[in-house]
Motif scaffolding. Structure first.
Motif, PDB file in Angstrom:
ATOM      1  N   GLN A 310       0.827  -1.204   0.000  1.00  0.00           N
ATOM      2  CA  GLN A 310       0.000   0.000   0.000  1.00  0.00           C
ATOM      3  C   GLN A 310       0.867   1.262   0.000  1.00  0.00           C
ATOM      4  N   LYS A 327      -1.507   8.963  -7.711  1.00  0.00           N
ATOM      5  CA  LYS A 327      -2.337   7.827  -7.263  1.00  0.00           C
ATOM      6  C   LYS A 327      -2.861   7.047  -8.471  1.00  0.00           C
ATOM      7  N   HIS A 328      -3.387   7.808  -9.445  1.00  0.00           N
ATOM      8  CA  HIS A 328      -3.922   7.176 -10.646  1.00  0.00           C
ATOM      9  C   HIS A 328      -2.846   6.310 -11.304  1.00  0.00           C
ATOM     10  N   GLU A 331      -1.762   3.195  -9.135  1.00  0.00           N
ATOM     11  CA  GLU A 331      -2.776   2.139  -9.112  1.00  0.00           C
ATOM     12  C   GLU A 331      -2.921   1.494 -10.483  1.00  0.00           C
ATOM     13  N   GLN A 332      -2.987   2.338 -11.524  1.00  0.00           N
ATOM     14  CA  GLN A 332      -3.270   1.795 -12.858  1.00  0.00           C
ATOM     15  C   GLN A 332      -2.052   1.127 -13.490  1.00  0.00           C
ATOM     16  N   GLY A 335      -0.406  -1.204  -9.979  1.00  0.00           N
ATOM     17  CA  GLY A 335      -1.384  -2.020  -9.250  1.00  0.00           C
ATOM     18  C   GLY A 335      -1.271  -1.922  -7.735  1.00  0.00           C
ATOM     19  N   ILE A 336      -0.797  -0.785  -7.216  1.00  0.00           N
ATOM     20  CA  ILE A 336      -0.648  -0.659  -5.758  1.00  0.00           C
ATOM     21  C   ILE A 336      -1.748   0.254  -5.207  1.00  0.00           C
ATOM     22  N   PRO A 337      -2.570  -0.262  -4.276  1.00  0.00           N
ATOM     23  CA  PRO A 337      -3.603   0.611  -3.690  1.00  0.00           C
ATOM     24  C   PRO A 337      -2.938   1.846  -3.070  1.00  0.00           C
ATOM     25  N   THR A 338      -3.441   3.014  -3.443  1.00  0.00           N
ATOM     26  CA  THR A 338      -2.787   4.267  -3.021  1.00  0.00           C
ATOM     27  C   THR A 338      -3.828   5.242  -2.499  1.00  0.00           C
ATOM     28  N   GLN A 339      -3.519   5.844  -1.365  1.00  0.00           N
ATOM     29  CA  GLN A 339      -4.414   6.888  -0.838  1.00  0.00           C
ATOM     30  C   GLN A 339      -3.659   8.209  -0.791  1.00  0.00           C
ATOM     31  N   THR A 448       4.021  -5.527 -13.718  1.00  0.00           N
ATOM     32  CA  THR A 448       2.618  -5.240 -14.033  1.00  0.00           C
ATOM     33  C   THR A 448       2.503  -4.512 -15.376  1.00  0.00           C
TER      34      THR A 448
END
Ligand code: AGP
Length: 633
Positions: A310, A327-328, A331-332, A335-339, A448
């Protein structure tokens, strides 16, 4: 915020202080002032507004002294009036203090001082400091302690800073100790400069670099005593510390407009070079998909990426917008969930701890107090946990010698060069580039992304500098003309979707901060859920409409706005078949794949806000109420 300087040496202090403040004016320009000491007197002169006002006041004014302190203010406590300008003196005019930061417990201290007979003439938090210092010196004198300390002034300042709560940096001088100044740092930047028989201190290195490259950044909880003979450093507990200056590389920063009307416009035009510098620094020029070598070289340690689950990003303002694009990408592509968090919110409501989490602090200045506090808090709460929960901290910054880089494990240098305009433009572009490089690096290492797709993106990135150049060459005049229509407009809406939603936010922020026009950025699809009620013929809508996954949707959202009489401005490629039918005005950008489009779509946003503000005759580079570096929480 605020910029502070101090000088002790052989030259007339006032000139050096003014020169130093000139380099720090980006930190605040509500008022400025200097104080020197000579012949048993403190000479203090202050003026409301920018440094030029202080300089005007100084003309023909005798300001003797080879020891002095100076300040340029961003008002926190007390209006930006002359009586609230620093330096602040104690009621007997024996001690003068400049402060950058906030003394959070000043009310209690002030009340206690009042009870002991002290009177105050300002509404500032700082005024308690000189009064506490003189009180302490008087007490030491009364108890015969003065002779026990090599520098009674340092001891008095040390005792006082231990009573202060908050984040601050101060510099203190006293008529009774005319051969020294004392500087102290607690969560606000302060650097000491070592010259030949002269010593400097300042909130930032540009104020020191014209005189010396030998610098020592103070750490939190440290005090420095500057005398003509040298510099002594101790901590707030009074223990002497052995510290040595290091040599700063690079030339002192030339702050020139090079023929541009404003720094902001010059910095907008520097963006192609910024993208080139990033590509040059981080992407292997020779790489092709056939290679087995790694195309992205960020120089980050392997532990940073190991078992990464994360990412949490903390940032403010424009850096927060760049982080949303980041973040975009993370994630895209990887592939890592990002806040992405507002740094100012994170510290007081952090998310639950998760293992194998990377925290990224994004700040062009590397000194934003909210961002630094969020990172410090994260570091502290993770420090004694099991290995998977230990802090992993990465910085993205334009200032590799800032507090940020000392706080994090490693940092990506965005290579933007110094930015003078308060409205961030080229540093935003550089932050975007840092995120493209980071996301591609992670995607490659985590497999990825295919080598062919990676090559496709790298090739497209290499075209970006010339594409920005073409937007600047083709569009500036058009934007300037368009801006004339909006100089009286009161509200603006910016819409975008997906990776261009943060660009809509950035367009709105740029317009707000330099033209003082109310503006909002929305995800285009969200308009119909409420904000569409704002629209009528008086509210222009800028719609970022780039070919890709959300293209048709944005066109429909734009039509919805048009049906409510809004004047519609399209940021879109000239090949857009709907352009003429949908938009009233066009701000064309070259065709580019959607993933990379923020690098181009932000340019018309910057130009539009710049030209509207310039048309309104506003101070584009130093807009009201703002400062370049926000060092208070
Ligand atoms: C940008 O135009 C603003 N002046 C402001 O929002 C800025 O981005 C913010 O204060 C964060 O600054 P930093 O990047 O230095 O941390």
């Amino acid at each position: 915020m605020c910029g502070i300087v101090g000088y002790i040496g052989t030259q007339q202090a006032s000139e050096i202080l003014i020169e130093g403040l000139r380099c720090l004016e980006y930190r605040g320009y509500d008022s400025a002032g200097i104080a020197t000491v000579s012949e048993g007197e403190i000479h203090c002169i202050r003026a409301k507004g920018k440094l030029n006002n202080l300089q005007d006041k100084l003309m023909g004014h005798e300001m003797p002294g080879i020891v002095g302190i100076g300040h340029t203010r961003w008002a926190t406590h007390g209006k930006p009036e002359e009586h609230n300008a620093h330096p602040h003196l104690d009621m007997t005019r024996r001690v003068a203090v400049v402060q950058n930061g906030i003394v959070e417990n000043y009310r209690e201290l002030r009340e206690a001082l009042k009870e002991r007979g002290c009177t105050f003439v300002t509404e500032t938090d700082t005024e308690v400091i000189p009064n506490l210092v003189i009180e302490c010196l008087n007490q030491m004198k009364a108890t015969g302690e003065l002779s026990q300390h090599p520098s009674p002034l340092t001891e008095a300042v040390r005792r006082v800073v231990n009573q202060l709560e908050g984040a601050f940096a101060i510099v203190v001088l006293c008529v009774d100790y005319p051969d020294e100044i004392v500087a102290a740092r607690q969560q606000a930047p302060l650097v000491i400069g070592f010259g030949l028989g002269e010593f400097f201190c300042a909130s930032d290195t540009p104020a020191i670099l014209p005189h010396t490259r030998a610098v020592l950044p103070l750490e939190n909880g440290e005090l420095a005593t500057l005398t003509p003979l040298g510099v002594e450093v101790c901590n707030f507990a009074g223990q002497r510390l052995r510290k040595h200056p290091h040599l700063l590389s690079g030339a002192s920063i030339a702050v020139e407009k090079h023929g541009f009307r404003h720094f902001m416009l010059k910095e907008i035009y520097e963006q192609p070079s910024v993208v080139r510098a990033c590509l040059e620094a981080y992407i292997d020029r020779e790489w092709t998909a056939k290679e087995t070598t790694h195309p992205v070289q960020l120089g980050l340690p392997a532990e940073l990426y190991a078992d990464l689950q994360q990412i949490q990003i903390v940032a403010c303002g424009t850096s927060w917008h760049a982080s949303l694009v980041g973040k975009h990408l993370l994630e895209q592509l990887a592939g890592i969930p990002t806040q992405v968090h507002y740094a100012s919110e994170y510290r007081y409501a952090p998310p639950p701890l998760t293992p194998n989490t990377l925290m990224i602090g994004v700040t062009q200045s590397g000194e934003t107090a909210d961002t630094l506090s969020a990172i410090s808090m994260e570091k502290e709460r993770r420090s004694n946990l099991a290995p998977a929960f230990r802090p992993r901290l990465l910085g993205i910054t334009n200032r590799m010698q800032s507090t940020l880089t000392r706080l994090v494990d490693c940092a990506i240098d965005t290579h933007a060069g110094i930015e003078i305009g308060v409205a961030a433009t080229k540093t935003f572009m550089a932050q975007l580039m840092a995120f493209y490089c980071l996301a591609l690096d992670l995607a490659y290492q985590r497999k990825t992304i295919s080598p062919d797709r990676l090559q496709e993106i790298i090739t497209a990135l290499r075209h970006v500098p010339s594409q920005i150049e073409s937007v600047l060459a083709d569009q500036e005049q058009r934007v300037e003309e368009l801006a004339h229509d909006f100089s009286e407009t009161q509200d603006f809406i910016f819409v975008g979707r997906g990776i261009n939603f943060p660009i809509a936010l950035e367009g709105a922020l740029k317009l707000k901060e330099i033209s003082y026009i109310h503006a909002e950025g929305y995800p285009a699809g969200e308009m119909k859920h409420g904000p569409i009620a704002l629209l009528d013929a008086k509210v222009p809508v800028v719609a970022i409409t780039m070919p890709g996954a959300v293209y048709e949707k944005v066109i429909s959202n734009a039509q919805e706005a048009k049906a409510r009489d809004a004047r519609l401005i399209g940021v879109t490629p000239p090949t857009n078949p709907h352009a003429a039918e949908v938009f009233d005005d066009l701000l064309p950008v070259p065709e580019i794949e959607e993933l990379l489009s923020p690098l181009l779509t932000v340019i018309p946003m910057q130009l539009l806000s710049y030209h509207i503000a310039a048309r309104r005759g506003l101070d584009v580079d130093q807009p009201r109420n703002l400062a370049k570096s926000v060092t208070v929480e």
